[in-house]
Scaffold this motif. Structure first.
Motif, PDB file in Angstrom:
ATOM      1  N   THR A   1       0.871  -1.099  -0.189  1.00  0.00           N
ATOM      2  CA  THR A   1       0.152  -0.004  -0.130  1.00  0.00           C
ATOM      3  C   THR A   1       0.979   1.266  -0.058  1.00  0.00           C
ATOM      4  O   THR A   1       1.735   1.294   0.896  1.00  0.00           O
ATOM      5  N   VAL A   2       0.307   2.368  -0.873  1.00  0.00           N
ATOM      6  CA  VAL A   2       1.241   3.535  -0.926  1.00  0.00           C
ATOM      7  C   VAL A   2       0.433   4.528  -0.356  1.00  0.00           C
ATOM      8  O   VAL A   2      -0.802   4.498  -0.988  1.00  0.00           O
ATOM      9  N   THR A   3       0.720   5.401   0.533  1.00  0.00           N
ATOM     10  CA  THR A   3      -0.232   6.391   1.084  1.00  0.00           C
ATOM     11  C   THR A   3       0.776   7.902   0.963  1.00  0.00           C
ATOM     12  O   THR A   3       1.922   7.648   1.010  1.00  0.00           O
ATOM     13  N   ASN A   4      -0.194   8.690   0.715  1.00  0.00           N
ATOM     14  CA  ASN A   4       0.360   9.976   0.884  1.00  0.00           C
ATOM     15  C   ASN A   4       0.787  10.220   2.561  1.00  0.00           C
ATOM     16  O   ASN A   4       0.287   9.629   3.381  1.00  0.00           O
ATOM     17  N   VAL A   5       1.865  11.153   2.913  1.00  0.00           N
ATOM     18  CA  VAL A   5       2.263  11.696   4.291  1.00  0.00           C
ATOM     19  C   VAL A   5       2.247  13.160   4.484  1.00  0.00           C
ATOM     20  O   VAL A   5       2.500  13.795   3.462  1.00  0.00           O
ATOM     21  N   PHE A   6       2.034  13.536   5.593  1.00  0.00           N
ATOM     22  CA  PHE A   6       2.240  14.811   6.055  1.00  0.00           C
ATOM     23  C   PHE A   6       2.687  14.654   7.653  1.00  0.00           C
ATOM     24  O   PHE A   6       2.319  13.858   8.261  1.00  0.00           O
ATOM     25  N   LEU A   7       3.500  15.890   7.961  1.00  0.00           N
ATOM     26  CA  LEU A   7       3.810  16.000   9.298  1.00  0.00           C
ATOM     27  C   LEU A   7       3.254  17.072   9.968  1.00  0.00           C
ATOM     28  O   LEU A   7       3.579  18.263   9.654  1.00  0.00           O
ATOM     29  N   ILE A   8       2.801  16.698  11.190  1.00  0.00           N
ATOM     30  CA  ILE A   8       2.298  17.902  12.104  1.00  0.00           C
ATOM     31  C   ILE A   8       3.788  18.016  13.138  1.00  0.00           C
ATOM     32  O   ILE A   8       3.922  17.071  13.861  1.00  0.00           O
ATOM     33  N   GLY A   9       4.561  19.188  13.251  1.00  0.00           N
ATOM     34  CA  GLY A   9       5.595  19.262  14.051  1.00  0.00           C
ATOM     35  C   GLY A   9       5.311  19.411  15.505  1.00  0.00           C
ATOM     36  O   GLY A   9       4.175  19.716  15.661  1.00  0.00           O
ATOM     37  N   GLY A  10       6.274  19.395  16.227  1.00  0.00           N
ATOM     38  CA  GLY A  10       6.198  19.750  17.783  1.00  0.00           C
ATOM     39  C   GLY A  10       6.339  18.333  18.662  1.00  0.00           C
ATOM     40  O   GLY A  10       6.197  17.291  18.291  1.00  0.00           O
ATOM     41  N   GLU A  11       6.793  18.590  19.756  1.00  0.00           N
ATOM     42  CA  GLU A  11       6.738  17.437  20.718  1.00  0.00           C
ATOM     43  C   GLU A  11       7.718  16.443  20.307  1.00  0.00           C
ATOM     44  O   GLU A  11       8.817  16.600  19.797  1.00  0.00           O
ATOM     45  N   ARG A  12       7.271  15.240  20.424  1.00  0.00           N
ATOM     46  CA  ARG A  12       8.185  14.094  20.034  1.00  0.00           C
ATOM     47  C   ARG A  12       8.177  14.063  18.519  1.00  0.00           C
ATOM     48  O   ARG A  12       9.432  13.675  17.878  1.00  0.00           O
ATOM     49  N   ALA A  13       7.032  14.519  17.645  1.00  0.00           N
ATOM     50  CA  ALA A  13       7.246  14.634  16.158  1.00  0.00           C
ATOM     51  C   ALA A  13       8.489  15.323  15.592  1.00  0.00           C
ATOM     52  O   ALA A  13       8.597  15.207  14.486  1.00  0.00           O
TER      53      ALA A  13
ATOM     54  N   ARG B   1       7.479   4.069  15.882  1.00  0.00           N
ATOM     55  CA  ARG B   1       8.373   5.143  16.095  1.00  0.00           C
ATOM     56  C   ARG B   1       8.726   5.465  17.426  1.00  0.00           C
ATOM     57  O   ARG B   1       9.918   6.041  17.771  1.00  0.00           O
ATOM     58  N   ILE B   2       7.520   5.710  18.307  1.00  0.00           N
ATOM     59  CA  ILE B   2       7.651   6.138  19.708  1.00  0.00           C
ATOM     60  C   ILE B   2       8.600   5.342  20.456  1.00  0.00           C
ATOM     61  O   ILE B   2       9.520   5.602  21.391  1.00  0.00           O
ATOM     62  N   TYR B   3       8.524   3.600  20.149  1.00  0.00           N
ATOM     63  CA  TYR B   3       9.486   2.974  20.633  1.00  0.00           C
ATOM     64  C   TYR B   3      10.785   3.123  20.526  1.00  0.00           C
ATOM     65  O   TYR B   3      11.691   3.070  21.307  1.00  0.00           O
ATOM     66  N   LEU B   4      11.000   3.214  19.216  1.00  0.00           N
ATOM     67  CA  LEU B   4      12.572   3.575  18.802  1.00  0.00           C
ATOM     68  C   LEU B   4      12.965   4.815  19.647  1.00  0.00           C
ATOM     69  O   LEU B   4      14.007   4.857  19.908  1.00  0.00           O
ATOM     70  N   THR B   5      12.288   5.666  19.508  1.00  0.00           N
ATOM     71  CA  THR B   5      12.786   7.205  20.255  1.00  0.00           C
ATOM     72  C   THR B   5      12.871   6.722  21.806  1.00  0.00           C
ATOM     73  O   THR B   5      13.818   7.524  22.551  1.00  0.00           O
ATOM     74  N   GLU B   6      12.312   5.710  22.315  1.00  0.00           N
ATOM     75  CA  GLU B   6      12.507   5.358  23.594  1.00  0.00           C
ATOM     76  C   GLU B   6      13.444   4.447  23.957  1.00  0.00           C
ATOM     77  O   GLU B   6      14.216   4.725  24.836  1.00  0.00           O
ATOM     78  N   PHE B   7      13.751   3.694  23.062  1.00  0.00           N
ATOM     79  CA  PHE B   7      14.662   2.505  22.980  1.00  0.00           C
ATOM     80  C   PHE B   7      16.034   3.052  22.703  1.00  0.00           C
ATOM     81  O   PHE B   7      17.030   2.750  23.445  1.00  0.00           O
TER      82      PHE B   7
END
Length: 405
Positions: free
Chosen positions: A127-139, A392-398
């Motif tokens: 599956t191919v999807t479009n993406v966008f990013l809301i910045g701030g905090e962990r993002a 992604r959260i787990y990677l930032t924690e690990f």
């Protein structure tokens, strides 16, 4: 004559420039996604003849979907757009979106389509999807920020165990090329249907490591992302098999190497190649392994099969046990192998999962087994289910916990 020649050359250059801009002329005359100052987002799609236009994405409330042989999991929600002027359909989120990397696509009269106004897209299995990013905090860790950047390479290695050349993706930290130093290595494994591209694209591994290292929160390290499908040389489209359709299947029908434990046994070939090719600290104290779902399964079984290889182990939304009727030496006598592994006192054994994940119960039972034996581990629980947002959260924690011993 010379003047005529110059005129012809200028005309040709102008014509070439015009052709180069044709893609810009063909762009859709709408803005989508339109991220507002308050972090509400408007999606637009121009379809004057359409009867119904919908958007689906992980920014919407989830819906339960049953996948044969995989169970029930949380799928992205769906919402209708409203037709406006000139056949432009619109939907604006009723509330601001929290900081995150989001994916979405449109459904136009029953046909799933990409957003023609957004060139940014990522493949997840088939599956191919479009993406966008809301910045701030962990993002903000997922963004390309003004920090020193590492290098991402695609490389081929020889696997005698599997009898083929195979491809992997390697991240080396900023300054690796000139430092002359040796580095610890983190092996990061994908889930079912994924490949050596998954963590670098969907997981934002390079951005996360660049930012964590620059902030002093993680040690500079090499990250190796393998292809965990033992019968594949490389990601779809990147091997001699050509442009084959990506699939959730982990092996082909005549070569059931996943359940044979070949990938786990063959991991020594990966480590040998990495230690030979890169400046590594080639010992247990400086090696970590972690993975999501199937990659968590692999990480669990590789680390106990080779108890002297990894001091840091991470299981992210991990599949835990193989089928009960296996006779494979990788998967048999699990309690005996765990006893040997934990007797060697790993520096970190880390388990993370979302509380609505379809593998949650299996992880609870596995933790109960570890608790009954007195084995030490760290546990991290999030909301939601079997989704990249959590991984992604787990990677930032690990990653910040690695190589601090």
């Amino acid at each position: 004559m010379k003047k005529l020649f110059t005129t012809i050359c200028l005309a040709a250059a102008a014509f070439a420039g015009v052709n180069a801009q044709q893609a810009l002329w063909g762009a859709a005359p709408v803005v989508s996604p339109d991220i507002h100052e308050d972090n509400t987002v408007t999606f637009r799609f121009k379809a004057p003849k359409a009867v119904r236009v919908q958007v689906t994405g992980d920014f919407l409330p989830t819906q339960k979907v049953e996948i044969p042989n995989f169970g029930t999991y949380d799928a992205p929600g769906v919402v209708d757009l409203v037709e406006g002027k000139d056949g432009v359909w619109e939907y604006t989120t009723p509330e601001p979106l929290k900081p995150e990397l989001y994916s979405y696509s449109f459904n136009v009269d029953g046909l799933r389509v990409m957003d023609p106004s957004n060139v940014y897209a990522i493949r997840d299995v088939a599956t191919v999807t479009n993406v966008f990013l809301i910045g701030g905090e962990r993002a903000d860790l997922y963004k390309v920020n003004d920090v020193p950047h590492g290098t991402v390479s695609r490389m081929w290695y020889d696997s005698p165990e599997l009898g083929m050349k195979r491809r992997l993706t390697v991240y080396t930290p900023a300054g690796y090329e000139t430092s002359g130093k040796k580095y610890p290595v983190f092996y990061l494994l994908h889930g079912a249907g994924g490949d050596e591209e998954a963590w670098i694209a969907l997981g934002r591994t390079a951005q996360i490591l660049d930012n964590l290292i620059a902030q002093g929160k993680a040690q500079p390290m090499i990250v190796v992302m393998t292809n965990g499908n033992a019968s594949q040389e490389a990601a779809p489209g990147e091997s001699k098999d050509g442009f084959v359709a990506p699939s959730m299947s982990m092996q082909n029908s005549k070569d059931n190497k996943f359940m044979e434990g070949s990938f786990e046994r063959s991991f020594k070939d990966v480590v040998k190649f990495v230690d030979k090719t890169f400046r590594t600290k080639a010992n247990k104290a400086n090696r970590a392994i972690a993975g999501l779902s199937m990659g968590g399964f692999h990480s669990m079984h590789i680390s106990k099969y080779y108890p002297d290889m990894f001091d840091y182990i991470g299981l992210f939304s991990a599949a835990i046990m193989p089928s009960n009727n296996t006779s494979c030496d990788v998967y048999t006598d699990i309690e005996g192998k765990l006893a040997i592994q934990f007797a060697k006192k790993p520096a970190l054994y880390y388990i993370a999962i979302g509380n609505t994940d379809f593998l949650y119960k299996a992880n609870v039972e596995y933790r109960q087994l570890l608790d009954s034996k007195g084995y030490k581990y760290e546990y991290y629980e999030t909301g939601e289910g079997h989704i990249w947002k959590n991984w992604r959260i787990y990677l930032t924690e690990f990653a910040p916990k690695l190589f601090k011993k």
